[in-house]
Design a protein around this motif. Structure first.
Motif, PDB file in Angstrom:
ATOM      1  N   THR A 273     -50.355  69.303  14.215  1.00  0.00           N
ATOM      2  CA  THR A 273     -51.049  69.025  15.479  1.00  0.00           C
ATOM      3  C   THR A 273     -52.277  69.914  15.685  1.00  0.00           C
ATOM      4  O   THR A 273     -53.063  69.662  16.589  1.00  0.00           O
ATOM      5  N   SER A 274     -52.430  70.922  14.852  1.00  0.00           N
ATOM      6  CA  SER A 274     -53.556  71.847  15.020  1.00  0.00           C
ATOM      7  C   SER A 274     -54.799  71.407  14.248  1.00  0.00           C
ATOM      8  O   SER A 274     -55.850  72.045  14.343  1.00  0.00           O
ATOM      9  N   GLY A 275     -54.689  70.347  13.482  1.00  0.00           N
ATOM     10  CA  GLY A 275     -55.846  69.847  12.723  1.00  0.00           C
ATOM     11  C   GLY A 275     -56.056  70.573  11.412  1.00  0.00           C
ATOM     12  O   GLY A 275     -55.315  71.488  11.045  1.00  0.00           O
ATOM     13  N   LEU A 276     -57.082  70.151  10.703  1.00  0.00           N
ATOM     14  CA  LEU A 276     -57.409  70.756   9.418  1.00  0.00           C
ATOM     15  C   LEU A 276     -57.924  72.182   9.614  1.00  0.00           C
ATOM     16  O   LEU A 276     -58.365  72.538  10.711  1.00  0.00           O
ATOM     17  N   PRO A 277     -57.893  72.990   8.547  1.00  0.00           N
ATOM     18  CA  PRO A 277     -58.405  74.362   8.666  1.00  0.00           C
ATOM     19  C   PRO A 277     -59.857  74.365   9.151  1.00  0.00           C
ATOM     20  O   PRO A 277     -60.651  73.507   8.771  1.00  0.00           O
ATOM     21  N   LYS A 278     -60.162  75.341   9.972  1.00  0.00           N
ATOM     22  CA  LYS A 278     -61.528  75.486  10.483  1.00  0.00           C
ATOM     23  C   LYS A 278     -62.326  76.279   9.465  1.00  0.00           C
ATOM     24  O   LYS A 278     -62.014  77.415   9.148  1.00  0.00           O
TER      25      LYS A 278
ATOM     26  N   PHE B 263     -51.847  64.391   7.032  1.00  0.00           N
ATOM     27  CA  PHE B 263     -50.756  65.188   7.585  1.00  0.00           C
ATOM     28  C   PHE B 263     -50.950  65.435   9.087  1.00  0.00           C
ATOM     29  O   PHE B 263     -50.023  65.818   9.771  1.00  0.00           O
ATOM     30  N   VAL B 264     -52.182  65.241   9.558  1.00  0.00           N
ATOM     31  CA  VAL B 264     -52.496  65.481  10.967  1.00  0.00           C
ATOM     32  C   VAL B 264     -51.901  64.357  11.808  1.00  0.00           C
ATOM     33  O   VAL B 264     -51.993  63.171  11.459  1.00  0.00           O
ATOM     34  N   ASP B 265     -51.311  64.745  12.923  1.00  0.00           N
ATOM     35  CA  ASP B 265     -50.700  63.800  13.857  1.00  0.00           C
ATOM     36  C   ASP B 265     -51.675  62.658  14.152  1.00  0.00           C
ATOM     37  O   ASP B 265     -52.835  62.907  14.489  1.00  0.00           O
ATOM     38  N   PRO B 266     -51.242  61.405  14.014  1.00  0.00           N
ATOM     39  CA  PRO B 266     -52.134  60.269  14.275  1.00  0.00           C
ATOM     40  C   PRO B 266     -52.762  60.305  15.669  1.00  0.00           C
ATOM     41  O   PRO B 266     -53.918  59.893  15.834  1.00  0.00           O
ATOM     42  N   LYS B 267     -52.029  60.800  16.661  1.00  0.00           N
ATOM     43  CA  LYS B 267     -52.598  60.904  18.010  1.00  0.00           C
ATOM     44  C   LYS B 267     -53.755  61.891  18.035  1.00  0.00           C
ATOM     45  O   LYS B 267     -54.768  61.650  18.682  1.00  0.00           O
ATOM     46  N   VAL B 268     -53.610  62.990  17.323  1.00  0.00           N
ATOM     47  CA  VAL B 268     -54.676  63.998  17.251  1.00  0.00           C
ATOM     48  C   VAL B 268     -55.871  63.423  16.504  1.00  0.00           C
ATOM     49  O   VAL B 268     -57.022  63.595  16.927  1.00  0.00           O
ATOM     50  N   ARG B 269     -55.617  62.708  15.402  1.00  0.00           N
ATOM     51  CA  ARG B 269     -56.716  62.087  14.640  1.00  0.00           C
ATOM     52  C   ARG B 269     -57.461  61.080  15.492  1.00  0.00           C
ATOM     53  O   ARG B 269     -58.683  60.969  15.407  1.00  0.00           O
ATOM     54  N   GLU B 270     -56.722  60.345  16.311  1.00  0.00           N
ATOM     55  CA  GLU B 270     -57.356  59.330  17.160  1.00  0.00           C
ATOM     56  C   GLU B 270     -58.189  59.975  18.270  1.00  0.00           C
ATOM     57  O   GLU B 270     -59.295  59.530  18.555  1.00  0.00           O
ATOM     58  N   GLU B 271     -57.646  61.030  18.885  1.00  0.00           N
ATOM     59  CA  GLU B 271     -58.343  61.686  19.992  1.00  0.00           C
ATOM     60  C   GLU B 271     -59.504  62.559  19.514  1.00  0.00           C
ATOM     61  O   GLU B 271     -60.490  62.732  20.226  1.00  0.00           O
ATOM     62  N   HIS B 272     -59.374  63.160  18.323  1.00  0.00           N
ATOM     63  CA  HIS B 272     -60.394  64.067  17.798  1.00  0.00           C
ATOM     64  C   HIS B 272     -60.680  63.748  16.325  1.00  0.00           C
ATOM     65  O   HIS B 272     -60.397  64.579  15.447  1.00  0.00           O
TER      66      HIS B 272
ATOM     67  N   LEU C  66     -69.794  64.350   8.765  1.00  0.00           N
ATOM     68  CA  LEU C  66     -70.400  65.641   8.457  1.00  0.00           C
ATOM     69  C   LEU C  66     -69.330  66.727   8.325  1.00  0.00           C
ATOM     70  O   LEU C  66     -69.359  67.524   7.382  1.00  0.00           O
ATOM     71  N   GLU C  67     -68.365  66.748   9.248  1.00  0.00           N
ATOM     72  CA  GLU C  67     -67.280  67.736   9.176  1.00  0.00           C
ATOM     73  C   GLU C  67     -66.479  67.571   7.886  1.00  0.00           C
ATOM     74  O   GLU C  67     -66.157  68.556   7.223  1.00  0.00           O
TER      75      GLU C  67
END
Length: 137
Positions: free
Chosen positions: A128-133, A50-59, A64-65
């Protein structure tokens, strides 16, 4: 006659805008429900899609995470009041996620501040905010 044509053109534009808005809102509802269901089942590997592909690529999350998510069982997911518009093609949502550490059986709640962006070309919402921290404390 010119006024009538202008009025018809205006009504057509408004109708089309309404349809686009309905499509966008339906896509948002479908996406948020699917994401919530995925997280409720603790399937963070699928939630990553569900995370934006651009966000997944950059981060990209490290192995481990991603393995940290397997240390927890999701005991609850509450999206509170639901999404709130924060821009033309953006919404924000705050969800409380209950987690139980499978090793210690300790339960806690994390606050997940989500930002979703709409891609009008694909009629698709992206997280765009990523998975839960989460922490392993």
């Amino acid at each position: 006659m010119h006024r009538l044509l202008t009025l018809l053109a205006l009504l057509t534009v408004l109708l089309l805008a309404g349809c686009a808005s309905d499509r966008r809102n339906q896509a948002l509802t479908t996406t948020l429900n699917a994401y919530a269901s995925t997280v409720r089942w603790g399937d963070f590997q699928t939630a990553l899609q569900f995370v934006d592909p651009k966000v997944r690529e950059e981060h990209p999350p490290t192995p481990l995470e991603m393995s940290r998510y397997t240390q927890f069982r999701v005991s609850g997911y509450d999206d509170g009041q639901g999404p709130a518009a924060s821009g033309e093609n953006e919404v924000r949502q705050v969800a409380q996620i209950g987690l139980v550490n499978i090793n210690t059986q300790a339960e806690r709640t994390v606050i997940d501040r989500q930002t979703w962006r709409y891609d009008p070309e694909k009629n698709h919402w992206w997280l765009t905010s990523g998975l839960p921290k989460i922490d392993t404390e």
